[in-house]
Design a protein around this motif. Sequence first.
Motif, short mmCIF file in Angstrom:
data_model
loop_
_atom_site.label_atom_id
_atom_site.label_comp_id
_atom_site.label_asym_id
_atom_site.label_seq_id
_atom_site.Cartn_x
_atom_site.Cartn_y
_atom_site.Cartn_z
N LYS A 129 4.58 -0.17 4.52
CA LYS A 129 4.93 -0.86 5.76
C LYS A 129 5.48 -2.26 5.47
CE LYS A 129 0.90 -0.02 8.13
NZ LYS A 129 0.00 -0.24 9.25
N GLY A 130 5.13 -2.76 4.29
CA GLY A 130 5.54 -4.11 3.88
C GLY A 130 4.77 -4.44 2.62
N HIS A 131 4.52 -5.74 2.38
CA HIS A 131 3.77 -6.08 1.16
C HIS A 131 2.73 -7.16 1.44
CE1 HIS A 131 6.13 -9.72 0.89
NE2 HIS A 131 7.23 -8.98 1.05
N VAL A 132 1.99 -7.47 0.39
CA VAL A 132 0.86 -8.39 0.54
C VAL A 132 1.28 -9.74 1.12
CG1 VAL A 132 1.04 -9.21 -1.86
CG2 VAL A 132 -1.16 -9.36 -0.67
N GLY A 133 2.51 -10.15 0.83
CA GLY A 133 2.99 -11.43 1.35
C GLY A 133 3.06 -11.41 2.88
N ASP A 134 3.39 -10.26 3.43
CA ASP A 134 3.44 -10.15 4.90
C ASP A 134 2.04 -10.31 5.50
OD1 ASP A 134 6.14 -9.60 4.57
OD2 ASP A 134 5.80 -7.43 4.46
N ILE A 135 1.10 -9.79 4.77
CA ILE A 135 -0.29 -9.89 5.24
C ILE A 135 -0.76 -11.34 5.19
CG2 ILE A 135 -2.69 -9.25 4.69
CD1 ILE A 135 -1.10 -6.90 5.76
N SER A 136 -0.51 -11.99 4.05
CA SER A 136 -1.00 -13.38 3.97
C SER A 136 -0.27 -14.28 4.97
CB SER A 136 -0.92 -13.93 2.54
OG SER A 136 0.40 -13.88 2.09
N MET A 137 0.96 -13.89 5.29
CA MET A 137 1.68 -14.68 6.30
C MET A 137 0.97 -14.59 7.66
SD MET A 137 4.04 -16.76 7.05
CE MET A 137 5.31 -16.81 5.79
N LYS A 170 -5.04 -8.22 -1.47
CA LYS A 170 -4.29 -7.05 -1.92
C LYS A 170 -4.97 -5.76 -1.46
CE LYS A 170 -2.32 -9.17 -6.04
NZ LYS A 170 -2.33 -9.22 -7.48
N GLU A 171 -6.28 -5.76 -1.55
CA GLU A 171 -7.03 -4.59 -1.09
C GLU A 171 -6.77 -4.34 0.39
OE1 GLU A 171 -8.61 -2.50 -2.94
OE2 GLU A 171 -8.12 -3.76 -4.68
N LEU A 172 -6.83 -5.43 1.14
CA LEU A 172 -6.61 -5.34 2.57
C LEU A 172 -5.20 -4.78 2.84
CD1 LEU A 172 -7.46 -8.15 5.11
CD2 LEU A 172 -5.42 -6.80 5.35
N ALA A 173 -4.23 -5.30 2.10
CA ALA A 173 -2.85 -4.84 2.25
C ALA A 173 -2.79 -3.33 2.00
CB ALA A 173 -1.94 -5.58 1.28
N SER A 174 -3.37 -2.94 0.91
CA SER A 174 -3.31 -1.55 0.50
C SER A 174 -3.97 -0.65 1.55
CB SER A 174 -4.00 -1.44 -0.86
OG SER A 174 -4.12 -0.12 -1.23
N GLU A 175 -5.11 -1.10 2.05
CA GLU A 175 -5.86 -0.30 3.02
C GLU A 175 -5.02 -0.02 4.27
OE1 GLU A 175 -9.87 -1.68 3.66
OE2 GLU A 175 -10.07 -0.50 5.51
N LEU A 176 -4.14 -0.97 4.61
CA LEU A 176 -3.33 -0.79 5.82
C LEU A 176 -1.92 -0.26 5.54
CD1 LEU A 176 -4.35 -3.99 7.84
CD2 LEU A 176 -5.02 -1.62 8.29
#
Length: 552
Positions: free
Chosen positions: A506-514, A483-489
């Motif tokens: 830009k999107g959400h944490v689910g996009d990052i984990s994908m 979540k932190e990573l998501a937020s940072e970007l």
Amino acid sequence: MTNKDLAELLLPGVSSDIEYYEKKYPERNLKEGAVVTRFAPSPTGFVHMGSLFASFIEKKAANDSDGVFYLRIEDTDQKREVENGITGIINDLKNFDITIDEGMTSENTEIGNYGPYIQSQRKEIYQTYVKHLIEEGLAYPCFCSPEEIEETRQIQEKRKQRIGYYGRYAKCRRLTMEEIKEKVENGEPYIIRFKSPGSFDNKIKVNDLVKGEIEFPENDLDIVILKSDGLPTYHFAHAIDDHLMHTTHVIRGDEWISSLPIHVQLFKSLNFKAPKYAHLSPIMKEEDGKKRKLSKRKDPEAAVSFYHEKGIPVPAVKLYLMTIANTNFEQWYDCNKDKTIDDFKFDFKKVSNSGALFDVDKLYNISKNYISYLKATEVYDNALEWAKIYDKDFANILEQHKEYAIKLFNIEREQKKPRKDYSCYSMIKSQIWYMFDELYIDVKDYEFQTITDEEEISKILNLYVTKYYDENDDKDTWFNKMKELASELGYAKEVKDYKNNPEAYKGHVGDISMVLRVALTSKSMTPDLYELMLLLGKDRIFSRYNKFIKGN
Ligand code: GLU
């Protein structure tokens, strides 16, 4: 010359003492209502789906009633025989866990008190009953050659009459004793025919357990009962064997239904109590919206080896067979998930009359569900057993990484709603190859989803490996870091935040984990990512991610 003399002339030296056999094979000592069934294949070496289905029902009906299920080999048509044909059948039954109480156990061994269970060794028994019928005036010799029979057939065809040996066409029925004697003494070859007491104008009714009441014209064909090789025809052997073996329920394919008038008449003339009959319609398959018979030629699933090769667990195949055997099973099983097939009572009335529809996708679904409820160690053992036969390299890999593989199979298993990953053992490798170095390949088609921009992917992975990855993190910490990573970007930490205000992110944490999932495995659908990472370990994770990081 009396009938007795005639019988001796035709079958010299053969006993006509049927009482001997009646005593030798007494009533079975079973409880009231016990069902005795048999599977009676020709020794062709293999069982196809239709006969596996029949044997499954035969076994189930016997089991449900504490009855007997036996295997009888019908080898009176020696043209159909193949070498080691019995072994193949026994193995097929064994593979599906359809065990017999009596009958053939190998090419030349058997168990049970009602044998021999192979027809070619019952010659004396059949001949005794044939001789008895001749003595009773219910059977006679026929000297017609195959050419003469063919000639008659052509005449009947031309006259648009029924084909067969009956009425005025039953030439040898009218031979006098003297004529017969002369022909025998001249060495003319003969077979023995049953002297049908029936008339085609009479109607008979037979109650079939599956098809219901069926009306037929009475049989008036003088069918062959003993062939020139001294062996009986199917019809005669059926009557003798099922009588002496005390079969209560004859369950068989409905290609035999048109022979019922013959069988009913034979049982009656021999003073035997007729069994109950259940004729099964062929298994059907839907293709292009049309139903057709499951075909040995066109459909790989018609061969029972198919299930073994695919690694579909036997209990799953049986669940499926039960589903198509009784139309009410599926619903029952849905409401009784903790029960087994053994707890369900088979009902002849619930057998599909128009033919069960075979649907491989449904079978795979049942299998997938079944495998999802196994323990990880069971999946491992079964997959290994399959691989040892069909994929030796994969078997080696599984053996070398036993603990690792079991941990992998254990992800999201043994919980209320386990993950349904594998519909059969043969597809496991294609689902988990990315977890083993020996199988890992750098595929071209990564299934990236919402984020596909290479720069963005590079940025996400770079940040993950340099700042957020820590192999000691527990699951919550790991997820919080995501979540932190998501937020940072510039991505929302929670999906709902993004949904409420899509412009802000830009999107959400689910996009990052994908992105993390796909870059690691190439797939967008995998078991739990945290667990996969734990198993793969830092080196593999970093080396796979580094490939996507620009400037590396
Ligand atoms: N031997 C027969 C067949 O293979 C068996 C039919 C029956 O079950 O009576 O078709």
